[in-house]
Write a protein that holds these residues in place. Sequence first.
Motif, PDB file in Angstrom:
ATOM      1  N   ASP A 241       0.831  -1.211   0.000  1.00 31.09           N
ATOM      2  CA  ASP A 241       0.000   0.000   0.000  1.00 31.09           C
ATOM      3  C   ASP A 241       0.862   1.256   0.000  1.00 31.09           C
ATOM      4  OD1 ASP A 241      -2.596   1.457   0.337  1.00 31.09           O
ATOM      5  OD2 ASP A 241      -1.661   2.021   2.234  1.00 31.09           O
ATOM      6  N   GLN A 242       1.916   1.272   0.817  1.00 30.11           N
ATOM      7  CA  GLN A 242       2.811   2.426   0.854  1.00 30.11           C
ATOM      8  C   GLN A 242       3.493   2.645  -0.499  1.00 30.11           C
ATOM      9  OE1 GLN A 242       3.418   4.764   3.030  1.00 30.11           O
ATOM     10  NE2 GLN A 242       2.190   4.018   4.727  1.00 30.11           N
ATOM     11  N   LEU A 243       3.845   1.551  -1.173  1.00 30.90           N
ATOM     12  CA  LEU A 243       4.525   1.659  -2.455  1.00 30.90           C
ATOM     13  C   LEU A 243       3.575   2.070  -3.576  1.00 30.90           C
ATOM     14  CD1 LEU A 243       6.782  -1.512  -2.178  1.00 30.90           C
ATOM     15  CD2 LEU A 243       7.602   0.840  -2.395  1.00 30.90           C
ATOM     16  N   MET A 244       2.437   1.381  -3.663  1.00 33.68           N
ATOM     17  CA  MET A 244       1.535   1.593  -4.794  1.00 33.68           C
ATOM     18  C   MET A 244       0.656   2.831  -4.626  1.00 33.68           C
ATOM     19  SD  MET A 244      -1.318  -1.015  -6.324  1.00 33.68           S
ATOM     20  CE  MET A 244      -2.426  -0.524  -7.637  1.00 33.68           C
ATOM     21  N   ASN A 245       0.107   3.013  -3.442  1.00 28.16           N
ATOM     22  CA  ASN A 245      -0.894   4.073  -3.254  1.00 28.16           C
ATOM     23  C   ASN A 245      -0.344   5.357  -2.654  1.00 28.16           C
ATOM     24  OD1 ASN A 245      -3.136   2.694  -4.317  1.00 28.16           O
ATOM     25  ND2 ASN A 245      -3.366   1.542  -2.413  1.00 28.16           N
ATOM     26  N   PHE A 246       0.842   5.288  -2.046  1.00 23.74           N
ATOM     27  CA  PHE A 246       1.423   6.511  -1.479  1.00 23.74           C
ATOM     28  C   PHE A 246       2.647   6.958  -2.271  1.00 23.74           C
ATOM     29  CE2 PHE A 246       4.353   8.434   1.791  1.00 23.74           C
ATOM     30  CZ  PHE A 246       3.793   9.708   1.692  1.00 23.74           C
ATOM     31  N   ALA A 247       3.720   6.179  -2.217  1.00 25.37           N
ATOM     32  CA  ALA A 247       4.976   6.634  -2.822  1.00 25.37           C
ATOM     33  C   ALA A 247       4.840   6.848  -4.332  1.00 25.37           C
ATOM     34  CB  ALA A 247       6.085   5.620  -2.528  1.00 25.37           C
ATOM     35  N   ALA A 248       4.289   5.855  -5.038  1.00 28.11           N
ATOM     36  CA  ALA A 248       4.215   5.952  -6.499  1.00 28.11           C
ATOM     37  C   ALA A 248       3.272   7.059  -6.958  1.00 28.11           C
ATOM     38  CB  ALA A 248       3.763   4.616  -7.084  1.00 28.11           C
TER      39      ALA A 248
ATOM     40  N   GLY B 106       4.184  -2.807 -13.724  1.00 26.92           N
ATOM     41  CA  GLY B 106       3.028  -2.134 -14.298  1.00 26.92           C
ATOM     42  C   GLY B 106       2.392  -1.093 -13.409  1.00 26.92           C
ATOM     43  N   ILE B 107       3.044  -0.722 -12.307  1.00 22.37           N
ATOM     44  CA  ILE B 107       2.519   0.336 -11.441  1.00 22.37           C
ATOM     45  C   ILE B 107       3.102   1.663 -11.921  1.00 22.37           C
ATOM     46  CG2 ILE B 107       2.427   1.246  -9.094  1.00 22.37           C
ATOM     47  CD1 ILE B 107       2.742  -1.625  -8.076  1.00 22.37           C
ATOM     48  N   PRO B 108       2.277   2.573 -12.434  1.00 20.86           N
ATOM     49  CA  PRO B 108       2.814   3.855 -12.918  1.00 20.86           C
ATOM     50  C   PRO B 108       3.564   4.585 -11.807  1.00 20.86           C
ATOM     51  CG  PRO B 108       0.533   3.568 -13.618  1.00 20.86           C
ATOM     52  CD  PRO B 108       0.815   2.468 -12.629  1.00 20.86           C
ATOM     53  N   GLY B 109       4.749   5.091 -12.139  1.00 19.47           N
ATOM     54  CA  GLY B 109       5.536   5.840 -11.169  1.00 19.47           C
ATOM     55  C   GLY B 109       6.366   4.996 -10.243  1.00 19.47           C
ATOM     56  N   LEU B 110       6.465   3.675 -10.516  1.00 22.91           N
ATOM     57  CA  LEU B 110       7.260   2.796  -9.654  1.00 22.91           C
ATOM     58  C   LEU B 110       8.174   1.922 -10.519  1.00 22.91           C
ATOM     59  CD1 LEU B 110       7.724   1.931  -6.651  1.00 22.91           C
ATOM     60  CD2 LEU B 110       6.090   0.075  -7.072  1.00 22.91           C
TER      61      LEU B 110
END
Length: 336
Positions: free
Chosen positions: A95-102, A142-146
């Motif tokens: 969650d921190q990687l996909m929904n916050f940091a990225a 496939g996570i934009p920004g990561l």
Amino acid sequence: MIERVAERVAEHLNRALHEVLAADPAVYVLGEDIADPYGGAFKITKGLSSRFGERVRSTPLSEGAIVGAGAGLALAGDKAIVEIMFADFATLAFDQLMNFAAKSTTMYGRPVPLPLVVRCPSGGHRGYGPTHSQSPQKHFLGIPGLPVFELTPFHDARALLEHCFATLTPCLLFEDKVLYTRRMFHEGVVDDLFRYELIGAGPGVARVRLEGVDDYDCTLIVPGGMAHRAVEAMRDLLLDHDILCELLVPARLYPLDLTGASPRGRHVCVAEDGPAGGTWGAEVAARLYPALWDRLTRPITLVSAADSVIPAAPHLEREVLVHAHTIRLAVLEALA
């Protein structure tokens, strides 16, 4: 020079971290048990806390909190390198990687830099069992920004870390645990047969081949953790079966960029750790088919681990994971 040639990947990465922290006082390192005298589960952070003090912090056992703190440091204008003790537990920070940091680089009405590198020791072949041996790279593609990277024995680790920071986005860096024990390749030399060069933009792609040869029966494409296994398979295929292969090893897995490193083989085999299904290898194949359709002699071969939980018993673990002979047999079958 002799010392550099003999350097193991773990030593090389440790030296790179020392150099990055020494060069930039804005860099912090966070992770579980990374401070001296322990220096991390795989000793990659050995000596950092003794040298750089409070810029290297051992943290509570909470992957979500560690990644969140690292992202917060990056948002506040610093730079952070976060160590996840085992890549399996990066899922606890999803969650921190996909929904916050990225997302944080684009959510505030203007571009916001977030220089964060999350290091993830991955892979099996160590007898660590089901929850400490996985290669979960595919779950983060496939996570934009990561962007997703993987450590290789060809790419300079300091340059790779600095490239990650230069993207101004959070980056994942997977590091195969067995690769830590292997030697870095140096000055374009792999062994008595093969040579390598780095080609393409950014961190680039390592191309391993016989010097002076441009026509190949097969192109192998693997992430960095499988490089030594792929080289062993190439050697066996050449010496025992007269099958000539080249090898491509990108440092960046996502977004994939093989510009300037188009496969030259009449067949392509993509091998990776982890079970099949929505994998990096499948993404590589999907990207290559349109470009290579007119000259491929057969469908691209995908090599993955077995569809199984990874056992702790070594003899059972060997039956699940990918080895050099797994790659060799897949190429022989495809070219039969």
